[in-house]
Write an enzyme that holds these catalytic residues in place. Structure first.
Site, PDB file in Angstrom:
ATOM      1  N   ASN A  30     -22.603 -25.858  15.321  1.00 42.96           N
ATOM      2  CA  ASN A  30     -23.818 -25.374  15.981  1.00 42.96           C
ATOM      3  C   ASN A  30     -24.315 -24.094  15.303  1.00 42.96           C
ATOM      4  OD1 ASN A  30     -25.578 -25.641  18.360  1.00 42.96           O
ATOM      5  ND2 ASN A  30     -24.608 -23.777  19.144  1.00 42.96           N
ATOM      6  N   ASP A  44     -35.251 -21.971  23.050  1.00 45.06           N
ATOM      7  CA  ASP A  44     -36.177 -21.093  23.763  1.00 45.06           C
ATOM      8  C   ASP A  44     -37.151 -20.533  22.737  1.00 45.06           C
ATOM      9  OD1 ASP A  44     -34.539 -19.120  22.587  1.00 45.06           O
ATOM     10  OD2 ASP A  44     -33.843 -18.305  24.493  1.00 45.06           O
ATOM     11  N   HIS A  63     -33.610 -21.314  18.619  1.00 39.61           N
ATOM     12  CA  HIS A  63     -34.144 -20.058  19.177  1.00 39.61           C
ATOM     13  C   HIS A  63     -35.326 -19.644  18.299  1.00 39.61           C
ATOM     14  CE1 HIS A  63     -30.926 -19.413  22.034  1.00 39.61           C
ATOM     15  NE2 HIS A  63     -30.023 -19.578  21.096  1.00 39.61           N
ATOM     16  N   GLU A  73     -29.997 -25.005  22.142  1.00 39.03           N
ATOM     17  CA  GLU A  73     -30.248 -23.711  22.809  1.00 39.03           C
ATOM     18  C   GLU A  73     -31.731 -23.332  22.715  1.00 39.03           C
ATOM     19  OE1 GLU A  73     -27.594 -20.589  21.460  1.00 39.03           O
ATOM     20  OE2 GLU A  73     -25.908 -21.958  21.292  1.00 39.03           O
ATOM     21  N   GLU A 130     -22.239 -20.671  14.531  1.00 42.83           N
ATOM     22  CA  GLU A 130     -22.820 -19.554  13.755  1.00 42.83           C
ATOM     23  C   GLU A 130     -21.877 -19.025  12.667  1.00 42.83           C
ATOM     24  OE1 GLU A 130     -24.101 -16.645  16.603  1.00 42.83           O
ATOM     25  OE2 GLU A 130     -25.583 -17.977  17.486  1.00 42.83           O
TER      26      GLU A 130
HETATM   27  C1  XIL Z   1     -25.850 -15.533  24.769  1.00 39.38           C
HETATM   28  C2  XIL Z   1     -26.013 -15.530  26.278  1.00 39.38           C
HETATM   29  O1  XIL Z   1     -27.222 -16.160  26.605  1.00 39.38           O
HETATM   30  C3  XIL Z   1     -25.998 -14.115  26.812  1.00 39.38           C
HETATM   31  O2  XIL Z   1     -25.987 -14.105  28.239  1.00 39.38           O
HETATM   32  C4  XIL Z   1     -24.778 -13.364  26.286  1.00 39.38           C
HETATM   33  O3  XIL Z   1     -24.837 -12.008  26.688  1.00 39.38           O
HETATM   34  C5  XIL Z   1     -24.708 -13.447  24.769  1.00 39.38           C
HETATM   35  O4  XIL Z   1     -24.709 -14.802  24.373  1.00 39.38           O
HETATM   36  N1  XIL Z   1     -26.236 -18.194  20.401  1.00 39.38           N
HETATM   37  C6  XIL Z   1     -25.236 -18.762  21.163  1.00 39.38           C
HETATM   38  C7  XIL Z   1     -25.108 -18.411  22.607  1.00 39.38           C
HETATM   39  O5  XIL Z   1     -24.514 -19.644  20.675  1.00 39.38           O
HETATM   40  O6  XIL Z   1     -23.789 -18.455  23.065  1.00 39.38           O
HETATM   41  C8  XIL Z   1     -25.726 -17.056  22.904  1.00 39.38           C
HETATM   42  O7  XIL Z   1     -25.708 -16.866  24.316  1.00 39.38           O
HETATM   43  C9  XIL Z   1     -27.124 -16.985  22.345  1.00 39.38           C
HETATM   44  C10 XIL Z   1     -27.113 -17.154  20.852  1.00 39.38           C
END
Ligand code: XIL
Length: 392
Positions: A216, A291, A258, A289, A170
């Site tokens: 990522n 969802d 996401h 990741e 990020e």
């Molecule tokens: C999130 C986790 O799911 C949570 O439990 C935590 O509080 C915050 O981080 N992008 C990422 C992940 O790269 O590491 C993040 O994970 C979600 C967004």
């Protein structure tokens, strides 16, 4: 038919069947036609199916289904939190590897590969680090040394046990940030300048020559997300191209995935185009990741929930189909698999229903859509993955 001819034909038929059934062994297992789990169906494509793992849930004896599903459905795992800097080094100079090591052991016991998450990120940093920078007791030169040491220590600790590292996470701003023109954002860029990205990849490579090194990010599923001059996917593409031109050892691009059903999102062909453009640079790709959340209100009835479940499933479907279509897309990881343990409700106000199992571990429509994709995809558009070699 003459006997010799029949024997020859039969031999060809047997050879053909043998070829079709001879699937590359992945995660130490062979495809089993009687097993409908995601991980087994993924073997047909040499694609790894993964989940982020919440270690508290994995270790909760009152919640055995969680552990059982992580082991049976997935062939790769990512630590949802326990490999982040604040977890590994809560006090300066003293590491706590216990939870992360436990996940690596679990993965080995279940023939799973591990995605390492994450080395350089602006979030979930230890307080001693951010406080030290804020009060001036850590200079920028010392901060750079600390990042070097962190990456070296962590990658060395897990050397040989990590398949893909999210080296930088990020790093790029969004159009809604200030200034709105895309730029390198956050703690590391502000203190070290954008060159920390190249440094991080070089340091990670030096500590583990075999792990695949990924950049990522989110909102990079497709090109053309609005103003072409301010397109985050294009920005990341240009960044990757620039790093490669300078000989920086980057091996892959992780697209987090996401998504939310309230947004327009993308269709399969748009996502395929983005993945293939990254892999045309010689990079692997992955969904890291995934969802797909929805807006929820208290007391919503099935007439409101059903369209959300369908839209969520449709977005999972788009991302998995696109990954299947890019032979360099190595893994498809969901960010948690059950609505019971999801970061969404705690992060996005009044949003939820993001995962592929419900809160009672019942598979949702999204789960079955993923299975269908893995079952019905095949040549000519879907061929087994091309393994990626770490760049020197
Ligand atoms: C999130 C986790 O799911 C949570 O439990 C935590 O509080 C915050 O981080 N992008 C990422 C992940 O790269 O590491 C993040 O994970 C979600 C967004």
């Amino acid at each position: 038919m003459k006997l010799s001819r029949w024997v020859a034909t039969a031999a060809v038929a047997v050879a053909t069947v043998a070829t079709l059934n001879t699937l590359p062994a992945a995660a130490g297992r062979q495809y089993d036609p009687t097993d409908q789990s995601l991980r087994n169906l993924g073997l047909r494509h040499n694609l790894y199916l993964g989940t982020a793992v919440d270690m508290a849930a994995l270790d909760d004896p009152a919640d055995p289904r969680y552990r059982q599903i992580v082991g049976s459905e997935f062939s790769t795992v990512t630590a949802e939190n326990v490999m982040k800097w604040e977890s590994l080094e809560p006090t300066r100079g003293s590491y706590d590897w216990a939870a992360a090591d436990e996940l690596v052991t679990f993965a080995r016991q279940h023939d799973q590969r591990v995605r390492g998450h994450v080395l350089a990120w602006q979030n979930q940093l230890p307080k001693w680090l951010t406080d030290g920078v804020a009060d001036g007791s850590i200079s920028n030169a010392q901060l750079r040394d600390l990042l070097h040491k962190h990456i070296t220590d962590v990658v060395t600790h897990f050397r040989g046990k990590i398949w893909q590292w999210d080296v930088v996470n990020e790093a790029v701003s969004d159009p809604w940030d200030t200034p709105p023109t895309l730029h390198y954002k956050g703690f590391w860029a502000e203190h070290l300048g954008p060159d920390y990205i190249a440094d991080a990849f070089r340091w990670a490579r030096a500590a583990d020559p075999k792990a695949l090194l990924f950049y990522n990010d989110y909102n990079i599923e497709a090109f053309g997300s609005g103003d072409p001059a301010n397109d985050k996917t294009q920005f990341v593409y240009d960044m990757a191209k620039g790093l490669l031109a300078r000989g920086v050892p980057i091996d892959g691009i992780g697209s987090q995935g996401h998504l939310g059903t309230q947004y327009g999102n993308y269709d399969t062909l748009q996502v395929v185009a983005a993945l293939k453009k990254f892999s045309a640079l010689g990079l692997a790709t992955a969904f890291t990741e995934v969802d797909v959340r929805s807006e929820v209100t208290e007391g919503m009835g099935s007439n409101e929930i059903n369209p959300r479940l369908q839209a969520s499933a449709a977005n999972y479907h788009v991302l998995l189909q696109a990954c299947l279509a890019d032979r360099h897309c190595l893994s498809f990881t969901v960010w948690g698999f059950t609505d019971k343990h999801s970061w969404v409700p705690g992060t996005f106000t009044n949003e939820g229903l993001a995962n592929i199992y419900d809160e009672n571990y019942q598979p949702k429509r999204a789960y079955n859509v993923l299975r269908g994709d893995l079952i019905y995809a095949g040549p000519p558009y879907v061929l087994p993955r091309v393994p990626q070699k770490p760049r020197r």
